[in-house]
Design an enzyme around this catalytic site. Structure first.
Site, PDB file in Angstrom:
ATOM      1  N   LYS A  47      25.170 -24.373  15.748  1.00  0.00           N
ATOM      2  CA  LYS A  47      25.265 -22.984  16.221  1.00  0.00           C
ATOM      3  C   LYS A  47      25.209 -22.081  14.992  1.00  0.00           C
ATOM      4  O   LYS A  47      25.762 -22.421  13.945  1.00  0.00           O
ATOM      5  CB  LYS A  47      26.599 -22.796  16.969  1.00  0.00           C
ATOM      6  CG  LYS A  47      26.956 -21.343  17.293  1.00  0.00           C
ATOM      7  CD  LYS A  47      26.031 -20.743  18.327  1.00  0.00           C
ATOM      8  CE  LYS A  47      26.377 -19.269  18.595  1.00  0.00           C
ATOM      9  NZ  LYS A  47      25.326 -18.603  19.400  1.00  0.00           N
ATOM     10  N   SER A  48      24.537 -20.936  15.113  1.00  0.00           N
ATOM     11  CA  SER A  48      24.479 -20.010  13.974  1.00  0.00           C
ATOM     12  C   SER A  48      25.901 -19.673  13.538  1.00  0.00           C
ATOM     13  O   SER A  48      26.727 -19.277  14.352  1.00  0.00           O
ATOM     14  CB  SER A  48      23.770 -18.716  14.373  1.00  0.00           C
ATOM     15  OG  SER A  48      22.408 -18.957  14.626  1.00  0.00           O
ATOM     16  N   MET A  73      25.897 -14.144  24.010  1.00  0.00           N
ATOM     17  CA  MET A  73      27.068 -14.914  23.574  1.00  0.00           C
ATOM     18  C   MET A  73      27.889 -14.152  22.532  1.00  0.00           C
ATOM     19  O   MET A  73      29.119 -14.268  22.508  1.00  0.00           O
ATOM     20  CB  MET A  73      26.623 -16.248  22.976  1.00  0.00           C
ATOM     21  CG  MET A  73      25.718 -17.086  23.882  1.00  0.00           C
ATOM     22  SD  MET A  73      26.527 -17.589  25.381  1.00  0.00           S
ATOM     23  CE  MET A  73      27.634 -18.836  24.743  1.00  0.00           C
ATOM     24  N   LEU A  75      27.554 -14.537  19.165  1.00  0.00           N
ATOM     25  CA  LEU A  75      27.758 -15.402  17.991  1.00  0.00           C
ATOM     26  C   LEU A  75      29.127 -16.080  17.913  1.00  0.00           C
ATOM     27  O   LEU A  75      29.763 -16.082  16.849  1.00  0.00           O
ATOM     28  CB  LEU A  75      27.557 -14.578  16.709  1.00  0.00           C
ATOM     29  CG  LEU A  75      26.186 -14.571  16.105  1.00  0.00           C
ATOM     30  CD1 LEU A  75      26.136 -13.603  14.908  1.00  0.00           C
ATOM     31  CD2 LEU A  75      25.785 -15.964  15.618  1.00  0.00           C
ATOM     32  N   CYS A 130      18.730 -12.759  15.640  1.00  0.00           N
ATOM     33  CA  CYS A 130      19.863 -12.542  16.526  1.00  0.00           C
ATOM     34  C   CYS A 130      20.271 -11.075  16.494  1.00  0.00           C
ATOM     35  O   CYS A 130      20.211 -10.430  15.459  1.00  0.00           O
ATOM     36  CB  CYS A 130      21.011 -13.478  16.180  1.00  0.00           C
ATOM     37  SG  CYS A 130      22.344 -12.772  15.282  1.00  0.00           S
ATOM     38  N   ILE A 195      10.104 -19.701  19.084  1.00  0.00           N
ATOM     39  CA  ILE A 195      10.719 -18.379  19.020  1.00  0.00           C
ATOM     40  C   ILE A 195      12.201 -18.431  19.431  1.00  0.00           C
ATOM     41  O   ILE A 195      12.620 -19.362  20.117  1.00  0.00           O
ATOM     42  CB  ILE A 195       9.995 -17.374  19.978  1.00  0.00           C
ATOM     43  CG1 ILE A 195      10.063 -17.851  21.421  1.00  0.00           C
ATOM     44  CG2 ILE A 195       8.608 -17.115  19.521  1.00  0.00           C
ATOM     45  CD1 ILE A 195       9.479 -16.910  22.460  1.00  0.00           C
ATOM     46  N   ASN A 196      12.939 -17.416  19.023  1.00  0.00           N
ATOM     47  CA  ASN A 196      14.265 -17.196  19.594  1.00  0.00           C
ATOM     48  C   ASN A 196      14.060 -16.604  20.993  1.00  0.00           C
ATOM     49  O   ASN A 196      12.920 -16.335  21.398  1.00  0.00           O
ATOM     50  CB  ASN A 196      15.054 -16.227  18.705  1.00  0.00           C
ATOM     51  CG  ASN A 196      16.567 -16.395  18.862  1.00  0.00           C
ATOM     52  OD1 ASN A 196      17.067 -16.653  19.960  1.00  0.00           O
ATOM     53  ND2 ASN A 196      17.294 -16.235  17.770  1.00  0.00           N
ATOM     54  N   GLY A 253      11.412 -22.988  26.252  1.00  0.00           N
ATOM     55  CA  GLY A 253      11.022 -23.447  27.584  1.00  0.00           C
ATOM     56  C   GLY A 253      10.523 -24.866  27.686  1.00  0.00           C
ATOM     57  O   GLY A 253       9.825 -25.205  28.649  1.00  0.00           O
ATOM     58  N   GLY A 274      16.540 -25.905  24.033  1.00  0.00           N
ATOM     59  CA  GLY A 274      17.704 -25.048  24.251  1.00  0.00           C
ATOM     60  C   GLY A 274      18.192 -25.104  25.684  1.00  0.00           C
ATOM     61  O   GLY A 274      19.047 -25.917  26.042  1.00  0.00           O
TER      62      GLY A 274
HETATM   63  C1  DHB Z   1      23.336 -15.377  19.649  1.00  0.00           C
HETATM   64  C2  DHB Z   1      22.136 -15.278  20.334  1.00  0.00           C
HETATM   65  C3  DHB Z   1      20.974 -15.508  19.663  1.00  0.00           C
HETATM   66  O1  DHB Z   1      19.748 -15.437  20.286  1.00  0.00           O
HETATM   67  C4  DHB Z   1      20.989 -15.847  18.344  1.00  0.00           C
HETATM   68  O2  DHB Z   1      19.840 -16.088  17.717  1.00  0.00           O
HETATM   69  C5  DHB Z   1      22.183 -15.955  17.668  1.00  0.00           C
HETATM   70  C6  DHB Z   1      23.355 -15.721  18.332  1.00  0.00           C
HETATM   71  C7  DHB Z   1      24.592 -15.123  20.345  1.00  0.00           C
HETATM   72  O3  DHB Z   1      24.654 -14.187  21.146  1.00  0.00           O
HETATM   73  O4  DHB Z   1      25.567 -15.854  20.068  1.00  0.00           O
END
Ligand code: DHB
Length: 315
Positions: A47-48, A73, A75, A130, A195-196, A253, A274
């Site tokens: 997770k980022s 979300m 982050l 994000c 892509i995101n 997708g 994802g």
């Molecule tokens: C979140 C959503 C994203 O698309 C991303 O790249 C990083 C974080 C999030 O809302 O947590």
């Protein structure tokens, strides 16, 4: 039967399968990451993470329907120290990509420098797509501000030690992908992930006459099979404009071995899962490995190099 080779190489990083999770999809907690390590994915992405832990937005913040998903979300993550500590404690048997986000160039630089000390990290996937990353005029999505991206890359490539990849937002005009490629080609970038999610969608519950997620007035990033045509187009365009040394990881997708094949035909060297991983769980990797191998066997291809980037225009 002849062996089908579904291994891949992301700019020197060897993966036993070209499939991995997308950042954000069940890769935040100790248990989630341990499950990914034990799965048949070719790599894992976290997770980022940010400098400090974040709780994220209020619930409900994720929703899925038959052909898509929406999320805001905010982050949620345990902070970089948690992820570095996790890696120190674990036996690592596949490449680990740490996804990095932050609200400023300084925050991201700080995390990159910390990650340099961890020998178990194979690469960094820096999230330029994000919302809320860096204050700027384009809704906070850094990847849409070409000057900020350029300035940011100038800075981080002065002190990076690990291979660096960039997670990009979707672009909808050729000129944007061409101009972004001109910037990226100037730096020693290992890979891009595209892509995101497509930003700023809403999904409506007709019974309740309301949105389905609560944060951000119901607006969120859209993922799942409805975004695949846009994601494929981004991969294919970037493949034509980027230096060949920059690998592409396709994301958006993917639900089947056939979807994976399409991405590699467009030029991807690997793919990320994802929405489908969240829907189906960790066994999705076994299924996709099998479907993808079977398809290659049927088509009489023995490895991804036989068809990577070879999409034809119909005559
Ligand atoms: C979140 C959503 C994203 O698309 C991303 O790249 C990083 C974080 C999030 O809302 O947590």
């Amino acid at each position: 039967m002849e062996n089908i080779d579904i291994t891949t190489n992301i700019n020197g990083i060897q993966l036993s399968s070209c499939i991995m999770n997308a950042s954000g999809a069940i890769c935040r907690t100790d248990i989630e990451l341990s499950n990914l390590l034990n799965s048949s994915s070719g790599a894992i992405v976290t997770k980022s993470c940010t400098k400090h832990p974040r709780k994220g937005n209020s619930y409900p913040r994720y929703f899925e329907w038959n052909i898509g998903s929406i999320n805001s979300m905010g982050l949620p993550n345990y902070g970089i120290d948690f992820y570095l500590d996790f890696l120190e404690r674990k036996k690592i048997t596949k490449p680990v990509l740490i996804s990095i986000a932050g609200r400023s160039i300084d925050e991201i630089s700080f995390i990159i420098q910390k990650s340099n000390f961890c020998s178990k990290i194979s690469a960094l996937e820096i999230n330029l797509s994000c919302p809320n990353l860096i204050e700027n005029k384009n809704q906070g999505i850094v990847g849409y501000d070409f000057c900020v991206v350029s300035h940011f890359l100038e800075k981080i490539f002065r002190f990076h030690e690990k291979p660096i990849g960039l997670k990009l937002p979707p672009y909808f005009r050729d000129i944007h992908i061409e101009n972004m490629s001109l910037i990226l080609n100037k730096f020693p970038i290992s890979f891009i992930t595209c892509i995101n999610s497509i930003p700023n969608g809403i999904f409506i519950d007709v019974n309740k006459e309301s949105t389905v997620i609560r944060p951000n007035k119901g607006f969120g990033g859209i993922g799942g099979s409805i975004i695949k045509p846009f994601a494929l187009a981004n991969v294919f365009k970037f493949y034509s404009f980027l230096r060949k040394e920059i690998s592409i990881i396709g994301c958006g997708g993917i639900q089947s071995g056939k979807d994976m094949f399409e991405y590699i035909l467009c030029g991807a060297s690997a793919v990320q899962i994802g929405t489908q991983l969240i829907k189906e769980g960790i066994s999705v990797f076994d299924r996709l490995n099998q479907e993808f191998s079977s398809l290659l066997r049927k088509k009489k291809y023995s490895s991804i190099d036989d068809f990577k980037g070879k999409l034809q225009n119909i005559l």
